[in-house]
Design a protein around this motif. Structure first.
Motif, short mmCIF file in Angstrom:
data_model
loop_
_atom_site.label_atom_id
_atom_site.label_comp_id
_atom_site.label_asym_id
_atom_site.label_seq_id
_atom_site.Cartn_x
_atom_site.Cartn_y
_atom_site.Cartn_z
N ALA A 28 18.10 11.95 48.47
CA ALA A 28 17.13 12.07 47.40
C ALA A 28 16.72 10.66 47.00
O ALA A 28 17.46 9.70 47.22
CB ALA A 28 17.72 12.82 46.21
N GLY A 29 15.54 10.55 46.43
CA GLY A 29 15.08 9.23 46.06
C GLY A 29 13.95 9.24 45.07
O GLY A 29 13.47 10.30 44.64
N ALA A 30 13.52 8.04 44.74
CA ALA A 30 12.40 7.83 43.83
C ALA A 30 11.46 6.84 44.50
O ALA A 30 11.89 6.01 45.31
CB ALA A 30 12.90 7.27 42.50
N THR A 73 8.29 12.70 40.54
CA THR A 73 9.54 12.73 39.78
C THR A 73 10.70 12.31 40.67
O THR A 73 11.55 11.51 40.29
CB THR A 73 9.77 14.16 39.24
N PHE A 74 10.76 12.87 41.89
CA PHE A 74 11.76 12.53 42.90
C PHE A 74 11.32 13.15 44.22
O PHE A 74 10.34 13.90 44.27
CB PHE A 74 13.16 13.04 42.51
N ALA A 93 9.00 1.69 57.67
CA ALA A 93 10.26 1.08 58.08
C ALA A 93 11.19 1.01 56.87
O ALA A 93 10.73 1.00 55.72
CB ALA A 93 10.02 -0.33 58.63
N GLY A 94 12.49 0.94 57.16
CA GLY A 94 13.46 0.86 56.08
C GLY A 94 14.68 0.05 56.50
O GLY A 94 14.95 -0.12 57.69
N VAL A 95 15.40 -0.44 55.51
CA VAL A 95 16.68 -1.12 55.71
C VAL A 95 17.69 -0.51 54.75
O VAL A 95 17.34 -0.12 53.63
CB VAL A 95 16.59 -2.65 55.49
N GLY A 96 18.93 -0.41 55.22
CA GLY A 96 19.93 0.20 54.36
C GLY A 96 21.32 0.00 54.90
O GLY A 96 21.58 -0.87 55.74
N ALA A 97 22.23 0.84 54.41
CA ALA A 97 23.62 0.76 54.80
C ALA A 97 24.27 2.14 54.75
O ALA A 97 23.82 3.01 54.00
CB ALA A 97 24.38 -0.20 53.89
N GLU A 110 10.29 3.13 48.43
CA GLU A 110 11.27 4.13 48.03
C GLU A 110 12.68 3.55 47.98
O GLU A 110 13.03 2.67 48.77
CB GLU A 110 11.30 5.30 49.02
N LEU A 111 13.48 4.10 47.07
CA LEU A 111 14.92 3.89 47.05
C LEU A 111 15.53 5.26 47.28
O LEU A 111 15.30 6.19 46.51
CB LEU A 111 15.39 3.33 45.70
#
Length: 185
Positions: free
Chosen positions: A13-15, A42-43, A143-147, A175-176
């Protein structure tokens, strides 16, 4: 052959917040919203089904289910503003392990559907008695970066920052996203 032990499922889920181009409102089509920044709902929810190609690479299909607020009223018009947007995204995911439990990740996305919507807030003085929306897409690329952090051998929590750009109606959402992933291995 196909190896079911390489399959994983995810749910996140994210915003989101972003920038959209100048365009007509979706519900009150006689009005135009100038280019600018806006909330992207909202999300959003992110169910995902993936397949591990090797130790570092995975491919998946992710569905982006966006939920929009619905404030105010329709001003007596039939119908109503959009309540969300649904798009399907193909994802290529690369993971670089840093330790037994922690991996950094990079992703590339391509897909489409309804694209992504931006919230246009009510402004009663301008004749907008309720929320409305503008849209980017219907094609989305990003594209995204994360862990990923492993809680057990099969269950991991994830976090990602990503950007999705929509074409031909241009806009970009940042987005987060937070989630869980379960591997069947």
């Amino acid at each position: 052959g196909f190896d079911w032990k390489k399959v994983w499922i995810g749910f996140g889920a994210g915003a989101a917040y972003g920038w959209h181009s100048t365009q007509k409102l979706e519900f009150r089509q006689e009005m135009e919203e100038p280019a600018g920044t806006a909330s992207a709902g909202t999300f959003h929810l992110l169910p995902e089904l993936g397949y591990r190609l090797n130790d570092r690479w995975s491919a998946s299909v992710q569905v982006r289910v966006q939920v929009l607020p619905n404030e105010g009223d329709t001003g007596g018009r039939p119908g109503g503003p959009a309540k969300g947007a649904v798009s399907a995204l193909l994802r290529a995911l690369y993971e670089k392990p840093l330790s037994q439990r922690l991996s950094l990740a990079g992703s590339a996305y391509l897909g489409g559907g309804e694209g992504a919507r931006f919230v246009v807030d009510p402004v009663p003085m301008m004749g907008r008695s309720g929320t409305d929306s503008v849209r980017t897409g219907p094609v989305l690329v990003g594209a995204g970066v994360g862990a990923f952090f492993g809680l057990t051998q099969r269950l991991a929590v994830s976090g990602e920052l990503r950007a999705l750009a929509g074409v031909p109606t241009f806009g970009v959402v940042g987005e987060l996203n937070l989630g869980l992933r379960y591997a069947f291995h």
